[in-house]
Motif scaffolding. Structure first.
Motif, short mmCIF file in Angstrom:
data_model
loop_
_atom_site.label_atom_id
_atom_site.label_comp_id
_atom_site.label_asym_id
_atom_site.label_seq_id
_atom_site.Cartn_x
_atom_site.Cartn_y
_atom_site.Cartn_z
N MET A 1 55.95 29.90 -33.99
CA MET A 1 54.63 29.32 -33.76
C MET A 1 53.70 30.43 -33.28
O MET A 1 54.07 31.27 -32.47
N THR A 2 52.49 30.43 -33.76
CA THR A 2 51.51 31.43 -33.39
C THR A 2 50.88 31.09 -32.05
O THR A 2 50.51 29.96 -31.81
N THR A 3 50.77 32.08 -31.19
CA THR A 3 50.09 31.90 -29.91
C THR A 3 48.66 32.38 -30.07
O THR A 3 48.42 33.48 -30.56
N ILE A 4 47.72 31.55 -29.68
CA ILE A 4 46.30 31.85 -29.81
C ILE A 4 45.74 32.11 -28.42
O ILE A 4 45.96 31.34 -27.49
N ASN A 5 45.00 33.20 -28.27
CA ASN A 5 44.34 33.49 -27.01
C ASN A 5 42.96 32.84 -27.04
O ASN A 5 42.08 33.29 -27.77
N PRO A 6 42.74 31.77 -26.26
CA PRO A 6 41.45 31.08 -26.31
C PRO A 6 40.30 31.92 -25.78
O PRO A 6 39.14 31.61 -26.02
N ASN A 7 40.59 33.02 -25.08
CA ASN A 7 39.54 33.86 -24.53
C ASN A 7 39.20 35.04 -25.43
O ASN A 7 38.31 35.82 -25.12
N ALA A 8 39.91 35.15 -26.54
CA ALA A 8 39.65 36.25 -27.47
C ALA A 8 38.32 36.01 -28.17
O ALA A 8 37.94 34.87 -28.45
N PRO A 9 37.59 37.07 -28.46
CA PRO A 9 36.32 36.90 -29.18
C PRO A 9 36.57 36.40 -30.60
O PRO A 9 37.62 36.67 -31.18
N PRO A 10 35.63 35.63 -31.16
CA PRO A 10 35.80 35.15 -32.53
C PRO A 10 35.98 36.32 -33.49
O PRO A 10 35.41 37.39 -33.32
N GLN A 11 36.79 36.08 -34.50
CA GLN A 11 37.05 37.11 -35.49
C GLN A 11 36.37 36.72 -36.79
O GLN A 11 35.99 35.58 -37.01
N ARG B 1 37.97 36.38 -42.62
CA ARG B 1 39.10 36.94 -43.38
C ARG B 1 40.19 37.51 -42.49
O ARG B 1 41.30 37.73 -42.94
N THR B 2 39.93 37.73 -41.22
CA THR B 2 40.95 38.26 -40.32
C THR B 2 41.31 37.27 -39.22
O THR B 2 42.07 37.61 -38.33
N ALA B 3 40.77 36.08 -39.25
CA ALA B 3 41.02 35.10 -38.21
C ALA B 3 42.45 34.59 -38.32
O ALA B 3 43.03 34.54 -39.40
N PRO B 4 43.03 34.21 -37.17
CA PRO B 4 44.38 33.63 -37.22
C PRO B 4 44.35 32.33 -38.01
O PRO B 4 43.41 31.55 -37.90
N VAL B 5 45.36 32.12 -38.81
CA VAL B 5 45.45 30.91 -39.62
C VAL B 5 46.54 30.02 -39.03
O VAL B 5 47.66 30.47 -38.81
N LEU C 1 38.87 24.10 -32.24
CA LEU C 1 39.68 25.23 -32.70
C LEU C 1 38.89 26.11 -33.66
O LEU C 1 38.92 27.34 -33.56
N GLU C 2 38.17 25.49 -34.59
CA GLU C 2 37.38 26.25 -35.56
C GLU C 2 36.26 27.02 -34.86
O GLU C 2 35.94 28.13 -35.25
N ASP C 3 35.69 26.43 -33.82
CA ASP C 3 34.64 27.12 -33.05
C ASP C 3 35.17 28.38 -32.38
O ASP C 3 34.41 29.31 -32.09
N ARG C 4 36.45 28.42 -32.12
CA ARG C 4 37.09 29.60 -31.52
C ARG C 4 37.48 30.63 -32.57
O ARG C 4 38.09 31.64 -32.25
N GLY C 5 37.18 30.34 -33.83
CA GLY C 5 37.48 31.29 -34.89
C GLY C 5 38.81 31.06 -35.58
O GLY C 5 39.23 31.87 -36.39
N ILE C 6 39.49 29.96 -35.26
CA ILE C 6 40.77 29.66 -35.88
C ILE C 6 40.54 29.01 -37.23
O ILE C 6 39.68 28.14 -37.37
N VAL C 7 41.29 29.44 -38.21
CA VAL C 7 41.19 28.91 -39.57
C VAL C 7 42.41 28.04 -39.82
O VAL C 7 43.54 28.46 -39.58
N MET C 8 42.19 26.85 -40.31
CA MET C 8 43.29 25.94 -40.65
C MET C 8 43.62 26.11 -42.13
O MET C 8 42.72 26.22 -42.95
#
Length: 75
Positions: free
Chosen positions: A1-11, A14-18, A51-58
């Motif tokens: 499972m991928t761990t996402i850092n909620p405090n990381a700046p948006p990416q 094309r490089t955002a965590p999926v 999640l999408e606002d944080r730069g996460i791509v589904m």
């Protein structure tokens, strides 16, 4: 499972965590009254938007997400 850092700046997109799932299943809420199921639907959409606002791509496209959740909630 991928761990996402909620405090990381948006990416960049094309490089955002999926996030590939597993997705929450809402079928266990089918027994609720319709009004409550619509509230769960709204919470599901808000959770995805956060999640999408944080730069996460589904990897599940939005239209498939909506179709799946409404089917699971029987609305």
């Amino acid at each position: 499972m991928t761990t996402i850092n909620p405090n990381a700046p948006p990416q960049e997109l094309r490089t955002a965590p999926v996030i590939a799932g597993p997705w929450p299943n809402y079928s266990n809420c089918r027994h609720l009254p319709e009004r409550d199921r619509w509230e769960v639907y709204g919470l599901a959409k808000a959770g995805r938007a956060a999640l999408e606002d944080r730069g996460i791509v589904m990897d599940e496209p939005y239209d498939q997400f909506i179709a799946r959740v409404t089917e699971e909630l029987n609305i």
